[in-house]
Design a protein around this motif. Sequence first.
Motif, PDB file in Angstrom:
ATOM      1  N   MET A 266      28.941 -42.772   5.356  1.00 35.70           N
ATOM      2  CA  MET A 266      28.724 -41.458   5.960  1.00 35.70           C
ATOM      3  C   MET A 266      28.941 -40.334   4.959  1.00 35.70           C
ATOM      4  O   MET A 266      28.282 -39.294   5.034  1.00 35.70           O
ATOM      5  CB  MET A 266      29.671 -41.281   7.152  1.00 35.70           C
ATOM      6  N   GLY A 267      29.866 -40.535   4.014  1.00 36.55           N
ATOM      7  CA  GLY A 267      30.108 -39.499   3.020  1.00 36.55           C
ATOM      8  C   GLY A 267      28.895 -39.239   2.156  1.00 36.55           C
ATOM      9  O   GLY A 267      28.524 -38.083   1.909  1.00 36.55           O
ATOM     10  N   LEU A 268      28.253 -40.299   1.679  1.00 37.63           N
ATOM     11  CA  LEU A 268      27.052 -40.144   0.867  1.00 37.63           C
ATOM     12  C   LEU A 268      25.911 -39.577   1.703  1.00 37.63           C
ATOM     13  O   LEU A 268      25.105 -38.769   1.210  1.00 37.63           O
ATOM     14  CB  LEU A 268      26.659 -41.489   0.257  1.00 37.63           C
ATOM     15  N   LEU A 269      25.804 -39.980   2.951  1.00 35.71           N
ATOM     16  CA  LEU A 269      24.800 -39.409   3.853  1.00 35.71           C
ATOM     17  C   LEU A 269      25.031 -37.914   4.026  1.00 35.71           C
ATOM     18  O   LEU A 269      24.071 -37.125   4.048  1.00 35.71           O
ATOM     19  CB  LEU A 269      24.875 -40.116   5.212  1.00 35.71           C
ATOM     20  N   PHE A 270      26.290 -37.510   4.113  1.00 38.00           N
ATOM     21  CA  PHE A 270      26.645 -36.096   4.272  1.00 38.00           C
ATOM     22  C   PHE A 270      26.221 -35.290   3.039  1.00 38.00           C
ATOM     23  O   PHE A 270      25.636 -34.214   3.158  1.00 38.00           O
ATOM     24  CB  PHE A 270      28.151 -35.983   4.505  1.00 38.00           C
ATOM     25  N   VAL A 271      26.523 -35.814   1.855  1.00 40.21           N
ATOM     26  CA  VAL A 271      26.163 -35.120   0.613  1.00 40.21           C
ATOM     27  C   VAL A 271      24.644 -35.009   0.471  1.00 40.21           C
ATOM     28  O   VAL A 271      24.115 -33.951   0.115  1.00 40.21           O
ATOM     29  CB  VAL A 271      26.779 -35.842  -0.592  1.00 40.21           C
ATOM     30  N   ASP A 272      23.931 -36.095   0.742  1.00 42.67           N
ATOM     31  CA  ASP A 272      22.471 -36.067   0.655  1.00 42.67           C
ATOM     32  C   ASP A 272      21.877 -35.066   1.645  1.00 42.67           C
ATOM     33  O   ASP A 272      20.902 -34.364   1.319  1.00 42.67           O
ATOM     34  CB  ASP A 272      21.899 -37.458   0.917  1.00 42.67           C
ATOM     35  N   ALA A 273      22.454 -34.987   2.836  1.00 43.19           N
ATOM     36  CA  ALA A 273      21.944 -34.050   3.835  1.00 43.19           C
ATOM     37  C   ALA A 273      22.177 -32.604   3.404  1.00 43.19           C
ATOM     38  O   ALA A 273      21.336 -31.732   3.655  1.00 43.19           O
ATOM     39  CB  ALA A 273      22.613 -34.319   5.185  1.00 43.19           C
ATOM     40  N   ILE A 274      23.299 -32.332   2.751  1.00 38.32           N
ATOM     41  CA  ILE A 274      23.558 -30.970   2.250  1.00 38.32           C
ATOM     42  C   ILE A 274      22.544 -30.603   1.174  1.00 38.32           C
ATOM     43  O   ILE A 274      22.015 -29.487   1.162  1.00 38.32           O
ATOM     44  CB  ILE A 274      24.998 -30.875   1.711  1.00 38.32           C
ATOM     45  N   GLN A 275      22.257 -31.533   0.275  1.00 41.28           N
ATOM     46  CA  GLN A 275      21.294 -31.253  -0.790  1.00 41.28           C
ATOM     47  C   GLN A 275      19.897 -31.016  -0.241  1.00 41.28           C
ATOM     48  O   GLN A 275      19.139 -30.215  -0.787  1.00 41.28           O
ATOM     49  CB  GLN A 275      21.296 -32.406  -1.784  1.00 41.28           C
ATOM     50  N   ARG A 276      19.539 -31.704   0.860  1.00 39.88           N
ATOM     51  CA  ARG A 276      18.215 -31.520   1.468  1.00 39.88           C
ATOM     52  C   ARG A 276      18.205 -30.401   2.506  1.00 39.88           C
ATOM     53  O   ARG A 276      17.170 -30.118   3.092  1.00 39.88           O
ATOM     54  CB  ARG A 276      17.756 -32.817   2.150  1.00 39.88           C
ATOM     55  N   GLN A 277      19.394 -29.802   2.739  1.00 43.56           N
ATOM     56  CA  GLN A 277      19.548 -28.791   3.785  1.00 43.56           C
ATOM     57  C   GLN A 277      19.108 -29.333   5.141  1.00 43.56           C
ATOM     58  O   GLN A 277      18.473 -28.640   5.936  1.00 43.56           O
ATOM     59  CB  GLN A 277      18.777 -27.516   3.435  1.00 43.56           C
ATOM     60  N   ASP A 278      19.469 -30.567   5.392  1.00 43.31           N
ATOM     61  CA  ASP A 278      19.182 -31.206   6.677  1.00 43.31           C
ATOM     62  C   ASP A 278      20.348 -30.896   7.617  1.00 43.31           C
ATOM     63  O   ASP A 278      21.294 -31.669   7.759  1.00 43.31           O
ATOM     64  CB  ASP A 278      19.015 -32.715   6.480  1.00 43.31           C
ATOM     65  N   ASN A 279      20.285 -29.737   8.261  1.00 37.68           N
ATOM     66  CA  ASN A 279      21.418 -29.227   9.023  1.00 37.68           C
ATOM     67  C   ASN A 279      21.816 -30.133  10.180  1.00 37.68           C
ATOM     68  O   ASN A 279      22.995 -30.233  10.525  1.00 37.68           O
ATOM     69  CB  ASN A 279      21.107 -27.825   9.548  1.00 37.68           C
TER      70      ASN A 279
END
Length: 322
Positions: A266-279
């Motif tokens: 989940m941590g890596l998913l969280f970081v990737d979502a921030i970089q893609r601005q997937d709110n």
Amino acid sequence: MAIHYGRLLLSSLILFVVVLTVLFLLLEIAPGDPIQNFVGDVPISPAFEAQIVAAFGLDRPLWERYLVYLGNVFRGELGYSFGTNEPVLELILNRAGNTLAIAVPAFIISTTLGIVLGAIAARTRKRWLDGGISAGAVALFSVPNFWLGMLLIIVFSIQLGWLPTQGKAPYGQDGIDIRYMVLPVITMASTELAFKTRIMRSSMIESLGQDFIDTARSKGLPSQRVLWRHALPNALLPMVTVAGYSLGFILAGSVLVESVFGWPGMGLLFVDAIQRQDNQVVLGVAIFLTITILLANILTDITYGIVDPRLRAQFSRKVAAS
């Protein structure tokens, strides 16, 4: 007791709503265009953009979108990812098992070793041993876990070649390889181990200075029995609270640890979502972690009420008085 736990649940619910509201508003005012991130660098027509905006409900007022999202959260719906158009809850659940695979061992190792090392440091008559454990705990607590993770990769993966650097299994292999877990678990447990060792040492020193310890010694009981049968159970009470909160810190720290080791949780998913601005994904992961931490705190409070005889006696006196 029912009133006490009812208040605890109500306060947790209020805190959850406050956290969700703050996160929702922060992501709303954050710079960036989620629609452009959704379609990438491909130019789109205004009509297609308006269709996407309507599909995700971005054309509604802020307060309406917030109320709709709040209602969906309480129904167990976290929306859809802007990047993959997959259900956010499904994405999180697919990664949650990987995060728990390293978070649970880190929690068990840090708690067990923290209790043992703290008790030894408090009981030992050898100054060098107590000083070494205390100094090591302070040093380990001061080191950022992501820096420690990179240092472990350099030493054990690059220089010695004993352990892999990133991932959870060899390429093309399903499941989790234990060798890939070693470094992330050590990194994740390091800070909590140091903190729990210090807490346990202080608690054990205080416990050994109580009157009932002097009474046990005056009866001629062996020192080991006094330590493990009388002092340790009393010293473990603060550790119950510390252990409950530490689970939340470990899960929150998984964001950095998983980024360092490329662990697909989940941590890596969280970081990737921030970089893609997937709110939607960012909100979903934050909500999932918030719920996990609140549940851990509730279980900690319940456990403390069970193991602490003073709280049991307090509730018993209230019942008897009524």
